[in-house]
Write a protein that holds these residues in place. Structure first.
Motif: not given
Length: 100
Positions: A33-39
């Motif tokens: 999935g997309p990279r973000d702070d939650m990942r």
């Protein structure tokens, strides 16, 4: 003859190893999935959880090999395993809310 503690350790050891694989699999799937702070948060949570399951597996293994303190080590292995399950559940809930 096998004591109840050793029989429980015989179940915790392979299950902990399996749960390490589950943590690693979920971390790998998360990278699709997309990279973000939650990942990043979920990855770190699952990485720590894999270490918790490793500690549980080690405690269970040592408890099976130890004659004097086997029951005490097995009890610790069981508590650490339960903590690992709790962390994994927390990671699952966090992942569920992070999906868009």
């Amino acid at each position: 003859m096998t004591s109840p503690a050793q029989s429980l350790s015989a179940h915790i050891l392979p299950t902990s190893a399996t749960m390490i694989g589950v943590c690693m699999t979920v971390m790998s799937i998360g990278h699709l999935g997309p990279r973000d702070d939650m990942r990043l948060l979920i990855d770190r949570l699952l990485a720590v959880d894999a270490l918790v399951f490793l500690a549980s597996a080690l405690l269970s293994f040592i408890s099976m090999r130890s004659r004097r303190s086997g029951a005490r080590l097995e009890a610790w292995g069981e508590m650490v395993f339960i903590a690992g399950l709790g962390l994994l559940a927390l990671g699952a809930v966090t992942l569920a809310f992070a999906l868009r």
